[in-house]
Design an enzyme around this catalytic site. Structure first.
Site, mmCIF file in Angstrom:
data_model
loop_
_atom_site.group_PDB
_atom_site.id
_atom_site.type_symbol
_atom_site.label_atom_id
_atom_site.label_comp_id
_atom_site.label_asym_id
_atom_site.label_seq_id
_atom_site.Cartn_x
_atom_site.Cartn_y
_atom_site.Cartn_z
ATOM 1 N N ASP A 36 0.807 -1.228 0.000
ATOM 2 C CA ASP A 36 0.000 0.000 0.000
ATOM 3 C C ASP A 36 0.841 1.280 0.000
ATOM 4 O OD1 ASP A 36 0.936 -0.435 2.545
ATOM 5 O OD2 ASP A 36 -0.947 0.021 3.561
ATOM 6 N N GLU A 80 14.247 -3.809 9.771
ATOM 7 C CA GLU A 80 15.154 -3.184 8.792
ATOM 8 C C GLU A 80 16.603 -3.312 9.268
ATOM 9 O OE1 GLU A 80 12.476 -1.776 10.114
ATOM 10 O OE2 GLU A 80 11.160 -1.049 8.520
#
Ligand SMILES: *[C@@H]1O[C@H](CO)[C@@H](O)[C@H](O)[C@H]1NC(C)=O
Ligand SMILES: *[C@@H]1O[C@H](CO)[C@@H](O)[C@H](O)[C@H]1NC(C)=O
Length: 289
Positions: free
Chosen positions: A151, A236
């Site tokens: 998205d 991350e």
């Protein structure tokens, strides 16, 4: 005599016309000819492997439609889509087929242990396993790996940027972590710190959309993967710690001064339950939304 003259003049015009035509033809065909001389230039274009975990929800098809139609404009792109489900769904399968994109469709159901909120861990790891096999096979082409939420919003420029990567490239991400823009700080062309307010003590305070990794590094570091053992927001840092140090990060997007990707999020739609309606609706379950 008069007619004869006219014929000569006509012939002269014809000759002149042909000369103009030939000159125009040579002039025009030159760029086309040059293009044909370098058809291999696209062969040197690194492949972008986009890894997108996805899960069933009302706005899924809308989100995937928007993303796939961005990706249709990207050259040498290979989309790895991993469904969080026990089996592949027709919705995603058809969407991928109809997109004409180069894609790989995988699925793995998340079995979230208590206390772990991270999403996409198993899906991204499955994609990395698949990628390692692919890169070792004759079909494997070198390139970069980009982890893409289904998205987010991607400007085409970000794909041009990441093809310059030697090891790991980084860039700003718009509307994320409670900020207008979360970004690496750059001094003399090197990352010297980060502008981040959400958990700034993360080893790499960067969003998933803010970096891409040279695919070859996943062969060099076969143990590199995401983990359920780390606290939220550290995925991350988890993957990056295997493959790069802060000093090695390559700032892209004009030394991290441009935003080419936004961490947009699709609002959860609120649907009125048919049970609450006075007048029953015409059934619509047969329509894919
Ligand atoms: C990735 O690494 C390989 C091997 O070091 C290198 O040849 C390539 O240029 C690098 N960058 C990209 C975008 O593939
Ligand atoms: C980034 O900064 C370095 C060092 O100041 C400079 O040499 C380089 O040209 C800059 N790159 C871009 C794309 O602006």
């Amino acid at each position: 005599m008069h007619l004869f003259n006219l014929k000569i003049i006509k012939k002269q015009y014809l000759a002149l016309g042909m000369l103009v035509f030939v000159v125009l033809f040579l002039f025009n065909s030159k760029p086309a000819f040059q293009c044909q001389l370098t058809p291999d230039s696209s062969a040197y274009l690194p492949t972008i492997y986009g890894i997108t975990p996805t899960y069933a929800r009302l706005a899924q098809k809308a989100d995937l439609t928007r993303l796939s139609q961005t990706l249709m404009l990207v050259k040498n792109f290979h989309w790895i889509v991993i469904e969080d489900s026990a089996s592949k769904t027709k919705l995603v399968e058809n969407l991928l087929k109809e997109s004409n994109l180069k894609y790989t469709h995988l699925n793995v159901k998340t079995d979230k242990p208590k206390g772990s909120s991270a999403s996409g861990v198993e899906q991204r790891n499955m994609a990395l396993d698949w990628l390692r096999g692919h890169l070792r096979s004759p079909e494997g082409t070198p390139g970069v790996v980009f982890f893409m939420d289904d998205d987010n919003t991607y400007a085409l420029k970000i794909f041009d940027e990441m093809r310059k990567i030697k090891r790991v490239g980084v860039w700003p991400v718009g509307i994320v972590g409670g900020m207008r823009v979360e970004m690496p700080l750059v001094t003399d062309g090197k990352v010297s710190g980060y502008n981040a307010v959400w958990k700034p003590y993360r080893p790499f305070p960067i969003d998933m959309a803010g970096f891409a990794i040279n695919a070859t590094l996943f062969l060099d570091f076969p143990e590199a993967k995401f983990s359920r053992k780390v606290q939220s927001g550290f995925q991350e840092s988890e993957i990056l710690k295997y493959v790069v140090t802060q000093q090695e990060l390559e700032p892209l997007a004009e030394n991290c001064t441009k935003v080419y990707v936004w961490h947009t999020r699709t609002q959860k739609p609120s649907i009125i339950s048919p049970k609450k309606l006075k007048k029953p609706l015409v059934p619509d379950n047969h329509i894919e939304v």
